[in-house]
Write an enzyme that holds these catalytic residues in place. Structure first.
Site, PDB file in Angstrom:
ATOM      1  N   GLU A  25      -1.543   4.595  15.312  1.00 37.34           N
ATOM      2  CA  GLU A  25      -0.933   5.506  14.334  1.00 37.34           C
ATOM      3  C   GLU A  25      -1.778   6.756  14.128  1.00 37.34           C
ATOM      4  O   GLU A  25      -2.939   6.813  14.541  1.00 37.34           O
ATOM      5  CB  GLU A  25      -0.705   4.797  12.996  1.00 37.34           C
ATOM      6  N   LYS A  87       2.412  13.635   6.046  1.00 36.85           N
ATOM      7  CA  LYS A  87       2.305  12.178   6.164  1.00 36.85           C
ATOM      8  C   LYS A  87       3.738  11.650   6.287  1.00 36.85           C
ATOM      9  O   LYS A  87       4.526  11.764   5.351  1.00 36.85           O
ATOM     10  CB  LYS A  87       1.597  11.620   4.928  1.00 36.85           C
ATOM     11  N   VAL A 107       2.174   3.536   9.269  1.00 39.97           N
ATOM     12  CA  VAL A 107       2.517   2.288   9.958  1.00 39.97           C
ATOM     13  C   VAL A 107       4.039   2.209  10.147  1.00 39.97           C
ATOM     14  O   VAL A 107       4.526   1.909  11.242  1.00 39.97           O
ATOM     15  CB  VAL A 107       1.984   1.067   9.175  1.00 39.97           C
ATOM     16  N   SER A 141       4.904   0.162  -0.512  1.00 41.17           N
ATOM     17  CA  SER A 141       4.889   0.968   0.707  1.00 41.17           C
ATOM     18  C   SER A 141       6.111   0.716   1.581  1.00 41.17           C
ATOM     19  O   SER A 141       6.550  -0.432   1.737  1.00 41.17           O
ATOM     20  CB  SER A 141       3.633   0.650   1.510  1.00 41.17           C
ATOM     21  N   LYS A 160      -5.738  -3.486   1.921  1.00 39.86           N
ATOM     22  CA  LYS A 160      -6.843  -3.071   1.071  1.00 39.86           C
ATOM     23  C   LYS A 160      -6.711  -3.588  -0.346  1.00 39.86           C
ATOM     24  O   LYS A 160      -5.607  -3.787  -0.848  1.00 39.86           O
ATOM     25  CB  LYS A 160      -6.869  -1.544   1.020  1.00 39.86           C
TER      26      LYS A 160
END
Ligand code: PSU
Ligand code: MN
Length: 306
Positions: A25, A87, A107, A141, A160
């Site tokens: 990515e 992004k 991703v 996300s 994370k």
């Protein structure tokens, strides 16, 4: 969408010859690390894929094309653009395709383009997930619904601790996404090897993993797979250092009212500053580690499906 896809000659040749290819990515380059570490890391990651027998395909949107396979100049362009690059997640693809700004794929967007190109194996650092406090913010996300629907295996070091790892795993379970630990029973927390949460299945060899992927997709079970590969012990920062920096960074993000797609890059940068670069060094090592494993599995997977 295929009309917008441009595969580099090297990647195209490898795919036609049924040779192993690993997707990589680009948000990690533009938004995940500072320049010039980002460019240096992206090139080292490509080298790690090659050294382990596969062809790297770094994915991005450049000049109105979905690109699979970038050259060094193009990777450098994204690295220098940094946060000026867009992004790009699923929703952003059409808009970034129709404008001049370079687009760095998350991703989710990398999975979409990889699947379209015929690449099944993808290495990154960490996946997005359900954010802490999502019960109020609804910040989940777009990587998660993509994992539910798009047939690509994502090699990562877990999620994370800026995220709610428990809720992230619940989401993946609901949507039928297998979470596989490579040589671990515990789902790692990106910078650290432990999270307190287990994985669904553990595999101990690349061949075993390749076989499971072959069976899943061969049986017509569409959708992604998460392969959790812990950061090597030698590069793992102390848990307390990361946790303290994460708490502080989340507090600052709340105070500044940072929301939406800005949150993950903000937290990564803050944690980097608060740990004096220790988190960045760990980030680089874990991405290299994921790229090596993804390449080994890609080699076994192409052999298994031939
Ligand atoms: N985690 C990292 N570095 C990153 C990202 C996540 O350690 O660069 C990026 C990835 O591209 C991931 C994205 O897909 O952040 C998730 O962002 P969001 O939470 O806005 O969906
Ligand atoms: Mn979000």
């Amino acid at each position: 969408m295929e009309n917008y896809l441009e595969i580099s000659p090297e990647v195209k040749r490898a795919l036609a010859a049924h040779e192993p290819v690993v997707a990589l990515e680009s948000t990690i380059i533009s938004h995940g690390m500072p320049y010039p570490d980002n460019v240096e890391t992206a090139l080292r990651v490509e080298q790690a894929v090659r050294s382990n027998g596969a062809v790297p395909a770094t994915i991005a949107i450049l000049d109105g094309k979905l690109r699979a396979g970038l050259n060094e100049a193009e990777i450098t362009r994204l690295g220098k653009a940094g946060r000026k690059a867009a992004k790009v997640s699923r929703r952003d693809i059409p808009f970034v395709l129709s404008c001049k700004v370079p687009g760095a794929t998350t991703v989710a967007a990398t999975m979409i383009i990889a699947e379209m190109a015929g690449i099944r194996i993808f290495a990154t650092g960490g996946i997005g997930g359900v954010h802490r406090g999502a019960a109020e913010t609804m910040d989940i996300s777009a990587d998660l619904p993509e994992l539910a629907n798009t047939s690509v295996a994502v090699f990562c070091a877990g999620a994370k601790s800026i995220l709610d790892i428990g809720l992230t795993l619940e989401y993946l379970e609901t949507h039928g996404v297998p979470v596989i630990g490579f040589q671990t029973d515990e789902f790692p927390a990106f910078y650290t090897r432990r999270s307190g949460f287990g994985v669904d299945y553990r595999v101990d060899s690349p061949a075993e993993l390749a076989q499971a992927l072959k069976v899943k997709w061969g049986a017509g079970l569409k959708g992604g797979v998460v392969i959790a590969n812990s950061i090597p012990e030698a590069h793992e920062p102390a848990f307390a250092t990361i946790e303290k920096a994460t708490e502080t960074a989340i507090g600052e993000a709340r105070a500044l009212g940072i929301r939406g797609k800005e949150i993950t890059p903000f937290l990564l940068k803050k944690i980097g500053e608060l740990t004096g670069g220790e988190s960045l060094r760990a980030n680089i090592e874990l991405v290299l580690n994921n790229a090596r494993l993804a390449a080994e599995v890609a080699v076994c997977y192409t052999a298994a499906v031939l």
